[in-house]
Write an enzyme that holds these catalytic residues in place. Structure first.
Site, PDB file in Angstrom:
ATOM      1  N   LYS A 121      -1.004   6.276  -9.010  1.00 11.87           N
ATOM      2  CA  LYS A 121       0.138   5.349  -8.409  1.00 11.87           C
ATOM      3  C   LYS A 121       0.594   4.317  -8.795  1.00 11.87           C
ATOM      4  O   LYS A 121       0.854   3.699  -9.079  1.00 11.87           O
ATOM      5  CB  LYS A 121      -0.338   4.927  -6.654  1.00 11.87           C
ATOM      6  CG  LYS A 121      -0.825   5.887  -5.966  1.00 11.87           C
ATOM      7  CD  LYS A 121      -1.498   6.014  -5.055  1.00 11.87           C
ATOM      8  CE  LYS A 121      -2.000   6.892  -3.339  1.00 11.87           C
ATOM      9  NZ  LYS A 121      -2.456   6.357  -2.109  1.00 11.87           N
TER      10      LYS A 121
ATOM     11  N   ARG B 113      -2.704  16.520  -0.976  1.00  8.31           N
ATOM     12  CA  ARG B 113      -2.201  16.205  -2.290  1.00  8.31           C
ATOM     13  C   ARG B 113      -1.351  16.587  -2.036  1.00  8.31           C
ATOM     14  O   ARG B 113      -0.831  17.157  -3.031  1.00  8.31           O
ATOM     15  CB  ARG B 113      -3.680  16.444  -3.827  1.00  8.31           C
ATOM     16  CG  ARG B 113      -4.242  15.426  -3.121  1.00  8.31           C
ATOM     17  CD  ARG B 113      -5.152  15.961  -4.489  1.00  8.31           C
ATOM     18  NE  ARG B 113      -6.621  15.082  -4.081  1.00  8.31           N
ATOM     19  CZ  ARG B 113      -7.948  16.066  -4.655  1.00  8.31           C
ATOM     20  NH1 ARG B 113      -8.149  16.822  -4.849  1.00  8.31           N
ATOM     21  NH2 ARG B 113      -8.819  15.521  -3.894  1.00  8.31           N
TER      22      ARG B 113
ATOM     23  N   ARG C  13       0.841  -1.096  -0.125  1.00 10.45           N
ATOM     24  CA  ARG C  13      -0.011  -0.210  -0.233  1.00 10.45           C
ATOM     25  C   ARG C  13       0.953   1.450   0.109  1.00 10.45           C
ATOM     26  O   ARG C  13       1.497   1.432   1.141  1.00 10.45           O
ATOM     27  CB  ARG C  13      -0.738  -0.473   1.187  1.00 10.45           C
ATOM     28  CG  ARG C  13      -1.448   1.042   1.634  1.00 10.45           C
ATOM     29  CD  ARG C  13      -2.881   1.684   0.287  1.00 10.45           C
ATOM     30  NE  ARG C  13      -3.380   3.172   1.151  1.00 10.45           N
ATOM     31  CZ  ARG C  13      -4.218   3.547   0.415  1.00 10.45           C
ATOM     32  NH1 ARG C  13      -4.152   3.176  -1.320  1.00 10.45           N
ATOM     33  NH2 ARG C  13      -4.677   4.820   0.509  1.00 10.45           N
TER      34      ARG C  13
ATOM     35  N   ARG D  10       1.294  15.930  -6.169  1.00 15.10           N
ATOM     36  CA  ARG D  10       1.650  14.733  -5.235  1.00 15.10           C
ATOM     37  C   ARG D  10       2.855  14.668  -6.462  1.00 15.10           C
ATOM     38  O   ARG D  10       3.884  13.848  -6.360  1.00 15.10           O
ATOM     39  CB  ARG D  10       0.921  14.184  -5.305  1.00 15.10           C
ATOM     40  CG  ARG D  10       0.232  13.870  -3.781  1.00 15.10           C
ATOM     41  CD  ARG D  10      -0.192  13.052  -3.479  1.00 15.10           C
ATOM     42  NE  ARG D  10      -2.127  12.698  -4.519  1.00 15.10           N
ATOM     43  CZ  ARG D  10      -2.749  12.196  -3.979  1.00 15.10           C
ATOM     44  NH1 ARG D  10      -3.147  11.080  -3.171  1.00 15.10           N
ATOM     45  NH2 ARG D  10      -3.350  11.886  -5.094  1.00 15.10           N
TER      46      ARG D  10
ATOM     47  N   HIS E  32       0.504   5.460   0.388  1.00 17.99           N
ATOM     48  CA  HIS E  32      -0.368   6.185   1.082  1.00 17.99           C
ATOM     49  C   HIS E  32      -0.130   7.184   1.235  1.00 17.99           C
ATOM     50  O   HIS E  32       1.386   7.642   1.740  1.00 17.99           O
ATOM     51  CB  HIS E  32      -0.465   5.513   2.366  1.00 17.99           C
ATOM     52  CG  HIS E  32      -1.970   5.485   2.847  1.00 17.99           C
ATOM     53  ND1 HIS E  32      -3.295   5.585   3.236  1.00 17.99           N
ATOM     54  CD2 HIS E  32      -2.425   7.369   3.725  1.00 17.99           C
ATOM     55  CE1 HIS E  32      -4.016   6.851   3.750  1.00 17.99           C
ATOM     56  NE2 HIS E  32      -3.173   6.944   4.069  1.00 17.99           N
TER      57      HIS E  32
ATOM     58  N   ASP F 191      -3.662  18.581  -8.088  1.00 22.25           N
ATOM     59  CA  ASP F 191      -3.027  17.306  -7.452  1.00 22.25           C
ATOM     60  C   ASP F 191      -1.439  17.848  -7.819  1.00 22.25           C
ATOM     61  O   ASP F 191      -1.069  18.414  -8.700  1.00 22.25           O
ATOM     62  CB  ASP F 191      -2.891  16.442  -8.214  1.00 22.25           C
ATOM     63  CG  ASP F 191      -2.525  15.236  -6.796  1.00 22.25           C
ATOM     64  OD1 ASP F 191      -1.609  15.439  -6.921  1.00 22.25           O
ATOM     65  OD2 ASP F 191      -3.707  14.174  -6.850  1.00 22.25           O
TER      66      ASP F 191
ATOM     67  N   CYS G 145      -8.896   8.234   3.828  1.00 19.81           N
ATOM     68  CA  CYS G 145      -7.650   7.789   4.317  1.00 19.81           C
ATOM     69  C   CYS G 145      -7.420   6.824   4.708  1.00 19.81           C
ATOM     70  O   CYS G 145      -6.491   5.848   5.152  1.00 19.81           O
ATOM     71  CB  CYS G 145      -7.457   9.398   4.027  1.00 19.81           C
ATOM     72  SG  CYS G 145      -6.638   9.986   2.853  1.00 19.81           S
TER      73      CYS G 145
END
Length: 423
Positions: A364, A297, A248, A337, A250, A335, A266
């Site tokens: 992702k 983000r 994962r 990220r 995260h 976003d 989340c």
């Protein structure tokens, strides 16, 4: 404020100020040959001032926390020339080396040798170099209420090794500070290194002049949050082709992850990822939980809360079709990220295949696959774990291409047209 380390104000103010915009006497510490398989050839990352020949990296250790260190020095609570004693701090669990540590294109946002600096650069440290780790590896136990709930419902059972009867989970914890190889970061984003350097310089208020005056310094320690990794199971199995991996990735959400805010998924997805990682470890594999400090983000928590207000107060109330638009109105982009750098930590861990990726996000999934890591299966969050107030978020993301077994209808596809996947 009169402790034993307090310095006289005059003593502090009389020391000469060292400008970083030009090389100090003696040049730079040593060039960094990024991607060299031998750390002695690659060279250490040197970001401290008190070294023979100076530094070979821009920025400071500890990222944003370096400002607290500056306050401690200014207040006389810490000596500016203090050197840490790293006795007995070596990794509690060995990690690597793995072949991809020697691929300068696979890992560009962290130092693969950052957890073994005392061993890899022992000779230089013995001769007076102040070389500090950027990665730490330890062991711990974690306890989450959701794990206990999974045990009571029969989804998880204690095995005495990974999961105890009390609901404690044995884990390996890893803390990683970002270390950017600027040529590699620029290439990852398809831009010129000079353009990257200029943007970093200008958008940080000129905080790091070396970005534009010192092209010889090609390593940057950015003042941003780092990454935490939690490993479930035997970390010694990492890097073996037969080892099954659950993972994962995260991104931080303090309001939900820590305080249980129900406007997003989340915390439920974090807990679900932990459960899947535990189950994989109990089957003889390894669970990998990667936790990135990218609050809201990577827009920041203030911006995130402003967006919450805008979503709730807009005409018609909070609704899926305007979910992304409200963020873009406030932040300028939906976003920030930029998951292009995210797979680096997986390559550092020797991961070449993920059997169960606990994520519905193409933002992702795509970078992971594009980086050369095979993903066998994607695990969505169970519908029963989605809070009622977070359904707007989930509906909007599914309509925008978020991974789901359900095929979106024509109206959802129309709303999502032209939008990037977020998650």
């Amino acid at each position: 404020m009169n402790g034993p380390n307090r310095l006289h104000d005059g003593a502090r103010s009389s020391r000469p100020i060292v400008l970083t915009s030009h090389p100090a006497a003696g040049g730079i510490a040593s060039p960094v040959l990024w991607g060299a398989p031998d750390p002695a050839v690659r060279g250490p990352i040197v970001a401290t001032l008190n070294n023979p020949g100076g530094r070979n990296a821009i920025g400071t250790h500890s990222g944003a926390y370096s400002l607290y260190r500056a306050l401690a020095v200014a207040a006389g609570q810490l000596r500016a020339d203090h050197r840490p004693d790293f006795s007995d701090t070596k990794p509690a669990v060995p990690i690597g080396p793995f072949p991809r540590w020697a691929d300068p294109r696979r890992i560009v946002s962290l130092d693969p040798w950052g957890h073994v600096t005392s061993e890899a650069f022992a000779a230089r440290i013995a001769s007076g170099w102040d070389i500090r780790p950027t990665i730490a590896v330890t062991r711990a136990r974690m306890n989450m209420p959701e794990v206990g709930l999974a045990m009571r419902s029969g989804r998880l059972a204690a095995d005495g090794e990974v999961l105890t009867e009390a609901g404690d989970v044995r884990v390996t914890k890893i803390a990683i500070e970002p270390v950017w190889w600027l040529p590699g970061v620029a290439e990852r984003f398809g831009i010129a290194e000079a353009a990257l350097r200029r943007a970093l310089f200008e958008q940080t208020g000129g905080m790091f002049p070396e970005l534009v005056t010192r092209p010889d310094l090609r390593v940057f320690l950015p003042p941003i949050g780092g990454t935490s990794v939690y490993l479930f199971g035997d970390a010694g199995l990492l890097g073996r082709p037969e080892t099954r991996i659950a993972c994962r990735v995260h991104d931080e959400c303090n309001g939900s992850d820590v305080f249980g805010s129900d406007i997003c998924t989340c915390r439920p997805y974090l807990a679900h990822g932990v459960e899947v990682c535990i189950a994989m470890a109990q089957r003889g594999g390894v669970g990998v939980m990667v936790y990135n400090r990218k609050e809201g983000r990577a827009l920041g928590e203030v911006t995130k809360f402003l967006v919450y207000n805008a979503r709730k107060r807009q005409e018609g109330g909070d609704r899926a079709e305007s979910y992304f638009q409200r963020t873009e109105c406030v932040a300028g982009v939906p976003d920030m990220r930029f998951q292009e750098l995210m797979p680096d930590v997986l390559h550092w861990l020797g991961v070449s295949r993920i059997d169960e990726l606990v994520s519905m996000s193409n933002m992702k999934f795509n970078p992971i696959v594009d980086s050369g890591i095979e993903v066998v299966a994607r695990v969505p969050i169970p519908e029963g774990l989605i809070p009622a107030d977070a359904q707007v978020e989930m509906d909007a993301k599914k309509a925008a291409g978020y991974f789901t077994d359900r095929v979106p209808d024509a109206e959802e596809l129309a709303r999502a047209k032209g939008r990037d996947l977020l998650g």
